[in-house]
Design an enzyme around this catalytic site. Structure first.
Site, PDB file in Angstrom:
ATOM      1  N   TYR A   1      -6.501  13.461  18.682  1.00 47.72           N
ATOM      2  CA  TYR A   1      -6.257  12.046  18.406  1.00 47.72           C
ATOM      3  C   TYR A   1      -7.398  11.555  17.529  1.00 47.72           C
ATOM      4  CZ  TYR A   1      -5.809   6.992  19.122  1.00 47.72           C
ATOM      5  OH  TYR A   1      -5.672   5.634  18.936  1.00 47.72           O
TER       6      TYR A   1
ATOM      7  N   GLU B   1       5.806  16.542  24.167  1.00 47.84           N
ATOM      8  CA  GLU B   1       6.592  16.175  23.005  1.00 47.84           C
ATOM      9  C   GLU B   1       7.190  17.469  22.464  1.00 47.84           C
ATOM     10  OE1 GLU B   1       4.026  14.132  20.287  1.00 47.84           O
ATOM     11  OE2 GLU B   1       3.878  12.341  21.553  1.00 47.84           O
TER      12      GLU B   1
ATOM     13  N   TYR C   1      13.397 -29.998   5.401  1.00 43.40           N
ATOM     14  CA  TYR C   1      12.041 -30.534   5.349  1.00 43.40           C
ATOM     15  C   TYR C   1      12.028 -31.723   4.385  1.00 43.40           C
ATOM     16  CZ  TYR C   1      11.477 -27.773   1.029  1.00 43.40           C
ATOM     17  OH  TYR C   1      11.621 -27.232  -0.217  1.00 43.40           O
TER      18      TYR C   1
ATOM     19  N   VAL D   1      -0.111 -18.192  -8.393  1.00 42.96           N
ATOM     20  CA  VAL D   1      -0.731 -16.962  -7.899  1.00 42.96           C
ATOM     21  C   VAL D   1      -1.563 -16.310  -8.998  1.00 42.96           C
ATOM     22  CG1 VAL D   1      -0.336 -14.697  -6.878  1.00 42.96           C
ATOM     23  CG2 VAL D   1       1.110 -16.622  -6.224  1.00 42.96           C
TER      24      VAL D   1
ATOM     25  N   HIS E   1      17.260 -22.130  -3.739  1.00 37.56           N
ATOM     26  CA  HIS E   1      16.967 -22.995  -2.597  1.00 37.56           C
ATOM     27  C   HIS E   1      17.108 -24.440  -3.068  1.00 37.56           C
ATOM     28  CE1 HIS E   1      14.732 -25.157   0.431  1.00 37.56           C
ATOM     29  NE2 HIS E   1      13.680 -25.322  -0.353  1.00 37.56           N
TER      30      HIS E   1
ATOM     31  N   VAL F   1       5.028 -14.461  -3.171  1.00 36.74           N
ATOM     32  CA  VAL F   1       3.952 -15.257  -2.585  1.00 36.74           C
ATOM     33  C   VAL F   1       4.254 -16.720  -2.864  1.00 36.74           C
ATOM     34  CG1 VAL F   1       1.477 -15.697  -2.544  1.00 36.74           C
ATOM     35  CG2 VAL F   1       2.317 -13.384  -3.033  1.00 36.74           C
TER      36      VAL F   1
ATOM     37  N   ASP G   1      -3.968   5.010  13.521  1.00 40.21           N
ATOM     38  CA  ASP G   1      -4.358   6.094  14.426  1.00 40.21           C
ATOM     39  C   ASP G   1      -3.323   7.202  14.328  1.00 40.21           C
ATOM     40  OD1 ASP G   1      -2.315   4.746  15.749  1.00 40.21           O
ATOM     41  OD2 ASP G   1      -3.248   4.905  17.724  1.00 40.21           O
TER      42      ASP G   1
END
Length: 813
Positions: free
Chosen positions: A528, A640, A259, A15, A225, A353, A541
């Site tokens: 809004y 509300e 795997y 990375v 792992h 990552v 939003d």
């Protein structure tokens, strides 16, 4: 010309190397990469990673990261040797449930543009002859997937970056991060200090320790792992060479958490079938070349070896020649950690990552650092997406361990984590349990999805059945609740939605600049609006209520919105932003009888004339002081009602008692989602993200270009809904019992052209709804399309919206 920033990258794994390559390709030259280990086999996770690159993922963003990784690495060489082997990938099913899952995954691939094909057993064996034909029921082949030689790919990118001016220094252990006035100034190592304007931690499982040096909690758990290599196999003799060490597809046997990949004449076997093995990095041995490689625990691998030999009979005469317990990074939700520290400007993180996504993440990070935006939707990966309670070490440990266990599990989109629960509950929780609420979980919050107490509702007879997959985490009771609310009145718990208080003499100007709609309106107005980035993409939003001249309540989507606000605060102290979610609560009271329920409880005029739509007013409901807002995300008359957490149960009880003669019901999120889709109300993060602009998403009404400067305005100049290449549109499926779940491909004339975002059955309109992104030319009402669902192609048509109450008469009654 402004001086270039000094960039220090911590970590020379794949990375960090990829990031240096991406940064220098964009013109930055003063880039220093430090690592505690030797270059380029530094001893971190990249040094022992098996290098698998599988592109297909339920997440569009993660798939795109992997697709860029494939595209970049397949062109990369080191000393004439390829860094990527495009052997393809093969996932096999040995159970009927996995066959269905592969059909679903093939749908993801089609949605996100990944080449893939479902195979029968004979085709699977032809691709991978070591398979036992009798065990395999089906397969999914992705020809562009492959193997990355991680250390070589890192070095190849480092050489390119070095050629552009970067420098790489091994044997430098970071001992501190320096800063002045909340801004990073450098990195301290055991070999000297390095001044920096930008520091990026790409240190993998060492990341939490580096974060602590910067005053940052990095919610990451190192876990071991298992990976083993066999003795030479006769079946592989002469198949591969040392130069081309693998030629057959990477094989995944997810039914048994395994795997496989070739290493010339040996087979490598990775297993997630063992118990979680958390690692304390502070206790890793010093002075070893590979601190990330721990002793192999044969007892943990024994069941995996037995399953491997069952699937691949060629292993019958082989044995495990060598194995490791290799350390990798896991997070509470399985996504990487990307972004800038909230309280130390210039300190960035790119952690958790894997090789699969390395180049894609590096590109996004480089664009973020150079251009100010990642150029991709990264909301699932943003470092600051967690609330404080989710940063507790015990929470990180339990959730990360569960993610390890579930790496290859078949997970339903609604399936919640089981522990630790319950964690966050609203003040109504006790009453909800009394009503038999069935809770799912999001962001740590317990959220009722339906209530067993509604099993006797007469509307239940009008709720159609649905398929097995769509029936999970659902009950026909949810449909009865939706219909009961449309015909009467219901109470919805809206407490988990993030609430922010923005105050101070500069509050209005602050919100005006950050949002797209006109907020300069009288006290008592609710608007809004949208948060946009500089490219005009929709970051979020919001609903913004002006409670006083200098006081606003903002309904947001989560911690990332809070972080965005804080990053843009003026330096003069004229604006304060406070998260008030935990100290408050909210009940949505909606339905045609909502006024009959609420008005007798208050002396305030709740008539439409006296208290119109999208207004805010302080009032008393019974003995409870509330902030009332006549808003409706379900398309019904109602309010509300917000109050403090200590009064929440009293508010619920007051409304419940008054509503009993009216047949009030408690209604859950499942009914809520159906009703909002009938009205066409968008859900940010699902229906749209920062990769979409307001006009594409059908939200142009929330943009007021004439109001003056706001963030993202310049990117929208010249745009409107007639000038977009794609649109978000509702589809109505022909089969009313065919309810899809989201992310399915949409086909036009047999070809994938878009994908489903949200879906639900519309109980009020008697049809199955699926919102989808489509090319503008195909987004015309009446256009016939197909939604691919578990391999079936379900006929559907594009519909006009809203599907329910298009004249808004119910809300404004």
């Amino acid at each position: 010309m402004a001086a270039q920033p000094k960039v220090v990258v911590i970590g020379a794994g794949i990375v960090g190397c990829a990031l240096a390559d991406e940064l220098t390709s964009r013109g930055l030259q003063d880039v220093t990469v430090l690592d505690r280990g030797p270059l380029f086999a530094t001893g971190g996770s990249s040094s022992h990673a098996p290098g698998l690159v599988f592109q297909t993922n339920p997440s569009k963003a993660m798939t795109e990261f992997a697709a860029y990784t494939v595209a970049k690495y397949r062109e990369l060489t080191l000393d004439g040797r390829p860094c990527y082997l495009p052997v393809g990938g093969l996932e096999v099913a040995t159970t009927p449930e996995r066959v269905a899952e592969l059909q679903r995954r093939a749908g993801f691939a089609a949605s996100w543009g990944v080449r893939g094909r479902l195979l029968d057993p004979d085709e699977c064996v032809a691709l991978h002859p070591l398979l036992d034909r009798a065990r395999v029921l089906a397969g999914f082949h992705t020809p562009d997937d492959g193997l990355t030689r991680a250390v070589h790919a890192g070095e190849a990118q480092a050489r390119r970056a070095t050629g552009r001016g970067a420098r790489f220094l091994g044997g430098h252990t970071v001992t501190g991060i320096t800063s002045v006035h909340g801004k990073v100034t450098g990195v301290v190592t055991d070999q000297g200090d390095f001044p920096a304007d930008l520091v990026v931690s790409c240190a993998g499982f060492w990341g939490p320790g580096l974060g602590r040096m910067a005053g940052l909690t990095v919610p990451l758990l190192p876990l071991a792992h298992q990976y083993a290599r066999t003795t030479p196999l006769a079946a592989l003799a002469g198949v591969n060479s040392e130069a081309a060490e693998a030629s057959r597809p990477i094989l995944r046997h997810q039914d048994r958490d395994l795997y496989f990949r070739e290493h010339v004449d040996r087979l490598g076997i990775g297993s997630y079938a063992h118990r979680p093995l958390p690692v304390d990095v502070e206790k890793l041995p010093d002075g070893t070349a590979m601190p990330s490689v721990l002793p192999f625990t044969e007892e943990d691998f024994a069941p995996a070896w037995q399953e491997a030999r069952s699937l691949l009979p060629a292993l019958g005469g082989a044995r495990v020649e060598e194995g490791i317990n290799g350390v990798f990074s896991f997070t509470p939700d399985g996504f990487p950690l990307l972004g800038e520290a909230p309280e130390l400007r210039g300190f960035w993180v790119a952690e958790a990552v894997w090789v699969t996504h390395s180049a894609g993440v590096a590109r996004a990070m480089a664009q973020w650092l150079v251009d100010g935006e990642p150029g991709a939707d990264v909301h699932e990966c943003e470092l600051n997406r967690f609330d404080e309670v989710q940063l507790a070490p015990a929470y990180v440990r339990r959730r990360s361990c569960q993610n390890f266990v579930e790496v290859y599990d078949i997970l339903h989109p609604l399936q919640p984590m089981e522990e630790p629960r319950p964690l966050r509950v609203s003040p109504f929780h006790a009453r909800q349990r009394e009503l038999g609420a069935v809770f799912l979980e999001a962001g740590g919050w317990e959220r009722p999805h339906w209530y067993a107490s509604n099993a006797a509702l007469p509307q239940l007879a009008r709720v159609p059945g649905r398929g097995e997959w769509a029936s999970r985490y659902w009950s026909p009771i949810a449909g009865a609740e939706a219909l009961a609310v449309r015909e009467g009145v219901g109470l919805f718990d809206m407490t988990p939605l993030k609430r922010l208080e923005v105050s101070g003499p500069g509050a209005l100007a602050f919100l005006q600049y950050l949002t797209s709609n006109q907020l300069e309106r009288p006290v008592g107005s609710v608007v809004y609006t949208l948060l946009l980035d500089r490219s005009g993409g929709v970051r979020s939003d919001l609903t913004v209520a002006r409670l006083a001249a200098d006081l606003f309540q903002v309904g947001a989507n989560g911690p990332v919105d809070l972080d965005w606000f804080r990053r843009h605060l003026p330096g003069d102290g004229s604006v304060q932003v406070r998260d008030i979610t935990a100290g408050t609560c909210c009940v949505g009271v909606w339905g045609p009888l909502a006024r009959e329920l609420v008005q007798p409880l208050t002396e305030t005029d709740f008539s439409h004339r006296g208290f119109g739509y999208f207004k805010a007013r302080r009032a008393f409901v019974g003995e409870v002081p509330v902030t009332a807002m006549p808003l409706s995300y379900v398309g019904e008359l109602g309010w509300e009602l917000y109050t403090s957490a200590d009064l929440g149960q009293r508010l619920w009880d007051t409304l419940w008692r008054a509503g009993r003669p009216l047949g009030v019901v408690a209604a859950g999120r499942s009914a809520f989602n159906s009703m909002r889709l009938e009205k066409g109300y968008r859900s940010w993060g699902t229906d749209l993200t920062a990769e979409h602009n307001p006009y594409e998403a059908g939200l142009g009404f929330a943009v007021r270009m004439e109001k003056g400067p706001f963030l993202g305005r310049e990117a929208l100049l010249g745009l409107d809904e007639s000038r977009v290449a794609r649109r978000l549109r509702p589809l109505l499926l022909d089969d009313p019992e065919a309810v899809v779940m989201g992310r399915e491909p949409v086909r036009l004339d047999g070809e994938p052209v878009g994908y489903v975002t949200s879906a639900a059955y519309g109980y009020s309109i008697g049809a199955s709804i699926a919102y989808a992104w489509l090319p503008a030319a195909a987004a015309v009402p009446g256009t016939r399309v197909e939604v691919e669902y578990f391999g079936d192609r379900l006929p559907a048509r594009v519909a006009a919206e809203p599907l329910f109450d298009p004249d808004m008469t119910r809300i404004r009654s």
